[in-house]
Every structure is written in structure tokens, then in C-alpha cells.
Design an enzyme around this catalytic site. Sequence first.
Site, short mmCIF file in Angstrom:
data_model
loop_
_atom_site.label_atom_id
_atom_site.label_comp_id
_atom_site.label_asym_id
_atom_site.label_seq_id
_atom_site.Cartn_x
_atom_site.Cartn_y
_atom_site.Cartn_z
N ASP A 1 0.84 -1.21 0.00
CA ASP A 1 0.00 0.00 0.00
C ASP A 1 0.87 1.25 0.00
OD1 ASP A 1 -2.32 1.44 -0.02
OD2 ASP A 1 -3.06 0.77 1.92
N CYS B 1 -3.75 5.25 -1.97
CA CYS B 1 -4.31 4.45 -3.06
C CYS B 1 -4.38 5.35 -4.28
CB CYS B 1 -5.69 3.93 -2.69
SG CYS B 1 -6.51 3.12 -4.07
N ASN C 1 -0.81 5.81 4.96
CA ASN C 1 -1.33 4.83 5.92
C ASN C 1 -0.94 5.27 7.32
OD1 ASN C 1 -0.87 3.00 3.34
ND2 ASN C 1 -2.34 1.99 4.68
P1 HMG Z 1 -9.76 -4.27 -16.56
O1 HMG Z 1 -9.16 -3.35 -17.55
O2 HMG Z 1 -11.18 -4.03 -16.18
O3 HMG Z 1 -9.70 -5.80 -16.87
O4 HMG Z 1 -8.84 -4.22 -15.26
P2 HMG Z 1 -9.11 -6.69 -18.01
O5 HMG Z 1 -9.29 -8.07 -17.49
O6 HMG Z 1 -9.73 -6.30 -19.29
O7 HMG Z 1 -7.53 -6.40 -18.08
C1 HMG Z 1 -6.96 -5.25 -18.67
C2 HMG Z 1 -5.50 -5.52 -18.95
O8 HMG Z 1 -4.82 -5.86 -17.74
C3 HMG Z 1 -5.26 -6.68 -19.90
O9 HMG Z 1 -4.05 -6.42 -20.54
C4 HMG Z 1 -5.07 -7.84 -18.96
O10 HMG Z 1 -4.32 -8.88 -19.50
C5 HMG Z 1 -4.30 -7.19 -17.84
P3 HMG Z 1 -3.99 -5.86 -22.06
O11 HMG Z 1 -4.81 -6.81 -22.86
O12 HMG Z 1 -4.63 -4.47 -21.99
O13 HMG Z 1 -2.54 -5.83 -22.37
N1 HMG Z 1 -4.51 -7.85 -16.54
C6 HMG Z 1 -3.52 -8.20 -15.72
N2 HMG Z 1 -2.18 -8.12 -15.84
C7 HMG Z 1 -1.45 -8.59 -14.82
N3 HMG Z 1 -2.00 -9.09 -13.69
C8 HMG Z 1 -3.32 -9.19 -13.55
C9 HMG Z 1 -4.14 -8.73 -14.59
N4 HMG Z 1 -5.48 -8.68 -14.78
C10 HMG Z 1 -5.68 -8.14 -15.97
N5 HMG Z 1 -3.85 -9.69 -12.43
C11 HMG Z 1 -8.06 -4.93 -13.11
C12 HMG Z 1 -9.23 -4.88 -14.08
C13 HMG Z 1 -8.60 -5.35 -11.76
C14 HMG Z 1 -7.06 -5.94 -13.64
C15 HMG Z 1 -7.38 -3.53 -13.05
O14 HMG Z 1 -8.38 -2.56 -12.84
C16 HMG Z 1 -6.37 -3.45 -11.96
O15 HMG Z 1 -5.38 -4.16 -11.95
N6 HMG Z 1 -6.59 -2.54 -11.00
C17 HMG Z 1 -5.65 -2.36 -9.90
C18 HMG Z 1 -6.33 -1.69 -8.79
C19 HMG Z 1 -5.37 -1.52 -7.64
O16 HMG Z 1 -4.35 -2.16 -7.54
N7 HMG Z 1 -5.74 -0.62 -6.70
C20 HMG Z 1 -4.96 -0.38 -5.56
C21 HMG Z 1 -5.02 -1.52 -4.58
S1 HMG Z 1 -6.52 -1.51 -3.63
C22 HMG Z 1 -6.15 -0.46 -2.31
O17 HMG Z 1 -5.12 0.17 -2.28
C23 HMG Z 1 -7.12 -0.41 -1.16
C24 HMG Z 1 -6.61 -1.15 0.08
O18 HMG Z 1 -5.36 -0.65 0.51
C25 HMG Z 1 -7.62 -1.00 1.20
C26 HMG Z 1 -8.05 0.45 1.38
O19 HMG Z 1 -7.25 1.26 1.84
O20 HMG Z 1 -9.21 0.72 1.00
C27 HMG Z 1 -6.44 -2.66 -0.21
MG MG Z 2 -5.11 1.13 1.75
#
Ligand code: HMG
Ligand code: MG
Length: 297
Positions: free
Chosen positions: A20, A244, A253
Site C-alpha cells: 500500500d 491508493c 497509511n
Molecule cells: P480491466 O481493464 O477491467 O480488466 O482491469 P481486463 O481483465 O480487461 O484487463 C486489462 C489488462 O490488464 C489486460 O491487458 C489484462 O491482460 C491485464 P492488455 O490486454 O490491456 O494488455 N490484466 C492483468 N495483468 C497482470 N496481472 C493481472 C491482470 N489482470 C488483468 N492480475 C483490473 C481490471 C482489476 C485488472 C485492473 O483494474 C487493476 O489491476 N486494478 C488495480 C487496482 C489496484 O491495484 N488498486 C490499488 C489496490 S486496492 C487499495 O489500495 C485499497 C486497500 O489498501 C484497502 C483500502 O485502503 O481501501 C487494499
Molecule cells: Mg489502503
Amino acid sequence: MPILSRLPERVNVVEVGPRDGLQNEPVHVASDNKIAFIDGLAKAGIRVIEATSFVSPKAVPQLADADDVFRKVTPLPGVRYTVLVPNERGYERARNAGCSAIALFTSASEQFSQKNVNATIDETFERFAPVVERARQDGVWVRGYVSTATDCPYAGEIPPRQAVDVAARLFELGCDEVALADTIGRATPKRLGALLDIACQELPVERLALHLHDTGGLALANVMIGLDYGIAIYDAAAGGLGGCPFAPGAPGNLSTERLLKLLHGLGIETGINEDRVTDAIEQLRASNPELGVRDAA
Ligand code: HMG
Ligand code: MG
């Protein structure tokens, strides 16, 4: 009854700085520095470390080296190294890198869910179902996050019922632990209490965690509320790193150092050496002086 007489004896601190924290830093941190940071945190006695994230590298370029980093961490016995997994693709990558503990993440707010993972809350659960099924077969431990459990940068204050329902769904799905997250650090002790009133009645308290960002400066006050409700798992990031990228207003954090000062000051055991946490973050900063290490105690 005074609060000091009903505190948990021991608290589990979950270090989320390498994930994070670093996911939100604009600077490039070399994989070797990340690995040394994670190893340093483990040597400080931290027993759960969120090491990295197997999300799309286009969405979070800062953690595009997840595979390499995870493979090169020196696993210490007794330490659980978790990683974020958004879908089956992420699960496969995580398993190939040797992970045995994952964290799924969804949200209490539809707007945040769309911005964060381009999916409705229901769609996130559709993505999770096959992941949890495989995790169960593989003996992989699973955490679930409820982001924006109190406040959303887009929808504002979130009704407690909405967050508890999502947490309950994560438990029903098979999560071993669920973290209620104040994603943008806007929760007040009173509103967190309103959430925990319901959450701690309906959900297994011993498997609930709090993930608090410190934007409003109330994270430690909110930890006191959590302790009062019997919650004994708290997330924090060394140096107060983090945020985030999809939640404007989530700069940091809760810092691990501050959390440890509070917990140790209350006589609560964590098994963690504060000085060694400081060493780990200072070492990271020495190799990345421009890193926003802004909240050391
Ligand atoms: P999408 O565009 O809706 O889905 O993304 P997709 O399945 O069409 O995938 C798009 C592209 O990503 C494709 O590649 C996939 O192959 C690739 P392209 O054809 O364009 O070359 N792809 C991946 N590559 C590597 N690893 C994977 C993967 N999945 C798809 N796993 C998706 C949907 C969820 C993948 C995207 O929106 C994403 O990765 N988002 C990341 C969000 C994120 O990391 N946010 C921060 C973390 S959450 C947070 O911080 C909160 C937390 O701390 C708690 C809090 O504080 O609230 C936990
Ligand atoms: Mg967080």
C-alpha cells in the site's frame, strides 16, 4: 469499566508498506530496495507483511516487478507474506511466484469499485469466486478487504450496513480474515464506532482487521475505538508510506512506528522491535531519498 482494563493482551500488526505504501509513490524504487525493505521488516519481528500486488502493471506500474520481488524475498519462518490479487490472472501469477497467502479487495462503494477495479461490487465477487475455490484447494490463506468502509472519495459517507454486508459476503465466500478499510482516512471515532457496533455483532471479531489511513490525523484514535471493540489486527505502513492511486485524498497509511508506540505504551504485546522497523524504513529512504516518508513517529 476503564478501557485499560479491557484491552487485548496481544495485537497482530500487518505491515502494508511494501504494497500500500509503495503502490502510491511516484518515485521508482528498485526491486532490490523493495526486497531489502521487506526482509528488514520481517527481521523486526513483523509476522504479516503485504509484500506486493499482482494487479495490472498498467494500473499500478510501481508494483510491476511483483513476480521478481516476491521470488527474491528471503522467507522467514513464521512470517506470512500476503499479496493483493484482483482476479484469476493475478492468482496464477501469485502462485507461480510462490505465494501462499493472498488478499482480495472490493469496496462498500460502487463508485470506488468502478474507479479502482473497473467493476461493480457484484462483478468483483464473480472474479473472486474461482480464486477462492482454487485457494481452498491449494491451501492458500485468504484475506478480504472492504475499501471505503466508512467514507468514499466519490460517494461521501458510507452507511455502516452497506460495509458490513460486503464484509459478510467476503466471509461467506471463504475469507479467513476481513479488513475494514478507511481508504481515505476520514473516519471519525464516532462513525467508526457506529460501523463496529454492527460489524462486531454480526461478524467474527477475532477475524476482523482495521486498515486505517491517517489523512485526518485520527487513525490512532480510531485504533483505540477498535481495541475497545476487541479488534486485535491492525494494518500500518512503516514511515506512514502510502495511499491508493484511485482514491484522491489517501496520502498515507497509519505509520507502523506510531501504532507500535501506542500499542506498546498501552502494554500490548506485538513481538515487534520498534528500532528495527525504523532501521528498515531508514535503509529504504537512504537508497530513495525522494521517497515520501512523511509520518515516522
Ligand atoms: P480491466 O481493464 O477491467 O480488466 O482491469 P481486463 O481483465 O480487461 O484487463 C486489462 C489488462 O490488464 C489486460 O491487458 C489484462 O491482460 C491485464 P492488455 O490486454 O490491456 O494488455 N490484466 C492483468 N495483468 C497482470 N496481472 C493481472 C491482470 N489482470 C488483468 N492480475 C483490473 C481490471 C482489476 C485488472 C485492473 O483494474 C487493476 O489491476 N486494478 C488495480 C487496482 C489496484 O491495484 N488498486 C490499488 C489496490 S486496492 C487499495 O489500495 C485499497 C486497500 O489498501 C484497502 C483500502 O485502503 O481501501 C487494499
Ligand atoms: Mg489502503
